[in-house]
Motif scaffolding. Structure first.
Motif, short mmCIF file in Angstrom:
data_model
loop_
_atom_site.label_atom_id
_atom_site.label_comp_id
_atom_site.label_asym_id
_atom_site.label_seq_id
_atom_site.Cartn_x
_atom_site.Cartn_y
_atom_site.Cartn_z
N ASP A 113 33.58 -16.24 -0.41
CA ASP A 113 33.28 -15.10 -1.28
C ASP A 113 32.07 -14.29 -0.82
O ASP A 113 32.10 -13.05 -0.85
CB ASP A 113 33.06 -15.59 -2.71
CG ASP A 113 33.18 -14.46 -3.71
OD1 ASP A 113 34.25 -13.82 -3.75
OD2 ASP A 113 32.20 -14.19 -4.42
N LYS A 114 31.01 -14.95 -0.38
CA LYS A 114 29.79 -14.22 -0.01
C LYS A 114 29.94 -13.45 1.30
O LYS A 114 29.10 -12.61 1.64
CB LYS A 114 28.59 -15.18 0.06
CG LYS A 114 28.69 -16.23 1.16
CD LYS A 114 27.43 -17.11 1.13
CE LYS A 114 27.50 -18.18 2.23
NZ LYS A 114 26.29 -19.03 2.21
N TYR A 115 31.01 -13.74 2.04
CA TYR A 115 31.24 -13.04 3.31
C TYR A 115 32.26 -11.89 3.19
O TYR A 115 32.55 -11.21 4.16
CB TYR A 115 31.74 -14.01 4.38
CG TYR A 115 30.81 -15.17 4.63
CD1 TYR A 115 29.58 -14.98 5.24
CD2 TYR A 115 31.16 -16.47 4.23
CE1 TYR A 115 28.72 -16.05 5.48
CE2 TYR A 115 30.31 -17.54 4.46
CZ TYR A 115 29.09 -17.32 5.08
OH TYR A 115 28.23 -18.38 5.30
N LEU A 116 32.79 -11.71 1.97
CA LEU A 116 33.80 -10.68 1.75
C LEU A 116 33.20 -9.50 0.99
O LEU A 116 32.63 -9.67 -0.08
CB LEU A 116 34.98 -11.25 0.95
CG LEU A 116 35.69 -12.48 1.56
CD1 LEU A 116 36.80 -12.95 0.63
CD2 LEU A 116 36.24 -12.17 2.95
N GLY A 117 33.33 -8.33 1.58
CA GLY A 117 32.83 -7.13 0.90
C GLY A 117 33.82 -6.67 -0.16
O GLY A 117 35.03 -6.80 0.01
N PRO A 118 33.33 -6.13 -1.29
CA PRO A 118 34.24 -5.69 -2.35
C PRO A 118 34.91 -4.36 -2.01
O PRO A 118 34.29 -3.48 -1.40
CB PRO A 118 33.32 -5.54 -3.56
CG PRO A 118 31.96 -5.25 -2.98
CD PRO A 118 31.91 -5.98 -1.66
N TYR A 119 36.16 -4.24 -2.38
CA TYR A 119 36.87 -2.96 -2.26
C TYR A 119 36.19 -1.96 -3.20
O TYR A 119 35.92 -2.28 -4.36
CB TYR A 119 38.33 -3.16 -2.64
CG TYR A 119 39.21 -1.94 -2.46
CD1 TYR A 119 39.96 -1.76 -1.31
CD2 TYR A 119 39.31 -0.98 -3.47
CE1 TYR A 119 40.78 -0.65 -1.15
CE2 TYR A 119 40.13 0.13 -3.33
CZ TYR A 119 40.86 0.29 -2.16
OH TYR A 119 41.67 1.39 -2.01
N THR A 120 35.92 -0.77 -2.72
CA THR A 120 35.25 0.24 -3.55
C THR A 120 36.26 0.86 -4.50
O THR A 120 37.01 1.78 -4.13
CB THR A 120 34.60 1.33 -2.68
OG1 THR A 120 33.74 0.71 -1.71
CG2 THR A 120 33.78 2.30 -3.52
N LEU A 121 36.30 0.36 -5.73
CA LEU A 121 37.32 0.77 -6.69
C LEU A 121 37.20 2.23 -7.10
O LEU A 121 38.18 2.85 -7.50
CB LEU A 121 37.24 -0.12 -7.92
CG LEU A 121 37.62 -1.60 -7.68
CD1 LEU A 121 37.31 -2.44 -8.91
CD2 LEU A 121 39.08 -1.72 -7.29
#
Length: 390
Positions: A113-121
């Motif tokens: 989880d800490k290595y995955l960037g969030p999709y910009t909703l």
């Protein structure tokens, strides 16, 4: 966004796990693009549905980039797509099924989880406007063998010599690139686009009738809709969106030529938009409006991350006042705006597109002077008079 909402989005959203991607690689999903950092391993919280992933590897200093590679995916809720970087090919490759399942479970357990960037909703709405006719079936119908869309797979398209500034730049980039090009990579693996003839030729049809068929492409449109799309208009619009995304984001010249061909076909109709296919042309106007609106905004706001990467296909020749698009719009706007009876929604979206081009590009669409003639003698897009073979 509070922690509870974020966790819910992480669980319900899809994820991309991309292992061993080198730092400074340009990476994009939909309308979002950035430079990869040292801890990057992918994207989370991705809304289900169609998406376009694209990337460009760089040298160690991040100053030179290889041609873009992109692929479409259709994601299910909570789905995890796993790819691994191949340092020899400098591209993402699939992993064995058993390995993919193991990594997928690790992602769902939040181990990455800490290595995955969030999709910009906040940018998702913009993407939906560019892809609302793209479905899983559209992707499967058009995508090339292996799924990767890249100009590296299109060497034959440039063989006859560049014709525009955009093609010249692409040709030069391919000559100077240091990207590894194995025999497998250089094999032509183009998309399975629908063939759209530029000129209608029929044996046994007199010259006058052939000229009429080429002045109004309604009969060609009807033929293509029935033969290639089973009469489903939305499949044609889906291919138009697929090609636009593949050319603007994936920098595919083949995609640009297909987008141009579909636009030329639809703008070349005179009977269909006013009578038999008003609904299709209303949707077409809306699609092109959002495509050009995004493209114009992208050209004005590209940040340094994207600007220093591979060249963009949306250059001055594409948006100049003597481009093919200007000529096609000029005639179509005249047709719709001067028609005695026209569908209200079609009229509204035509006006919106005209205003967008006038305000953003300063294009001037002269009014019909009465004889309907707008073209100069050497105009590539002048109406075609077809002569039959003796």
């Amino acid at each position: 966004m509070d922690a509870e909402t974020a966790l819910e989005l992480v669980k319900k959203g899809a994820a991309l796990l991309f292992l061993d991607v080198p730092q400074h690689t340009l990476f994009g999903i939909d309308t979002q693009i950035f430079s990869v950092g040292p801890n990057f391993k992918g994207i989370k919280m991705i809304p289900p549905g169609p998406h376009f992933v694209y990337y460009s590897s760089s040298n160690r200093g991040g100053s030179e980039f290889s041609p873009m590679i992109g692929f479409f995916i259709d994601l299910n809720p909570s789905e995890v797509i796993v790819r691994k970087w191949d340092p020899q090919e400098e591209r993402l490759v699939k992993v064995p099924e058993e390995e993919e399942e193991r990594y997928s479970q690790a992602v769902k357990s939040l181990e990455f989880d800490k290595y995955l960037g969030p999709y910009t909703l906040s940018q998702y709405g913009e993407w939906k406007m560019l892809s609302n006719y793209i479905t899983k079936s559209v992707i499967e119908r058009i995508e090339p063998i292996g799924g990767d869309i890249t100009v590296i797979h299109e060497p034959d398209i440039l063989e006859n010599g560049p014709k525009t500034a955009m093609e010249e730049a692409l040709s030069e980039q391919l000559k100077n690139t240091n990207v590894p090009t194995s025999d497998d990579m250089l094999k032509k693996r183009g998309c399975y686009y629908t063939k759209i003839p530029r000129l209608i030729k029929k044996k046994g049809v007199v010259s006058q009738d052939l000229t009429s068929l080429n002045l109004d492409k309604t009969s060609l449109l009807e033929s293509i809709l029935m033969k290639d799309y089973g009469g489903t208009e939305d499949l044609l619009l889906g291919e138009l969106q697929f090609a636009f995304i593949a050319f603007l984001m994936g920098q595919s010249l083949e995609a640009f030529l297909q987008w141009k061909a579909i636009v030329h076909l639809l703008f070349g109709c005179t009977e269909a938009p006013l009578h038999s296919r008003s609904r299709l042309f209303t949707k077409f106007m809306k699609v092109v409006y959002y495509q050009l609106k995004y493209a114009l905004q992208k050209g004005q706001t590209d940040n340094n991350v994207a600007a220093k990467g591979p060249i963009t296909l949306l250059d001055d020749s594409f948006l100049s006042s003597d481009s093919f698009l200007h000529h096609l719009c000029k005639e179509f706007f005249s047709l719709v705006l001067e028609a005695p009876v026209v569908d209200g929604d079609l009229l509204s979206w035509t006006r919106r597109l005209k205003e967008l081009l006038e305000t953003s590009l300063g294009w001037v669409f002269q009014q019909n002077n009465g004889d309907g003639v707008f073209y100069e003698e050497d105009d590539e897009f002048a109406p075609v008079v077809v002569m039959t073979d003796e």
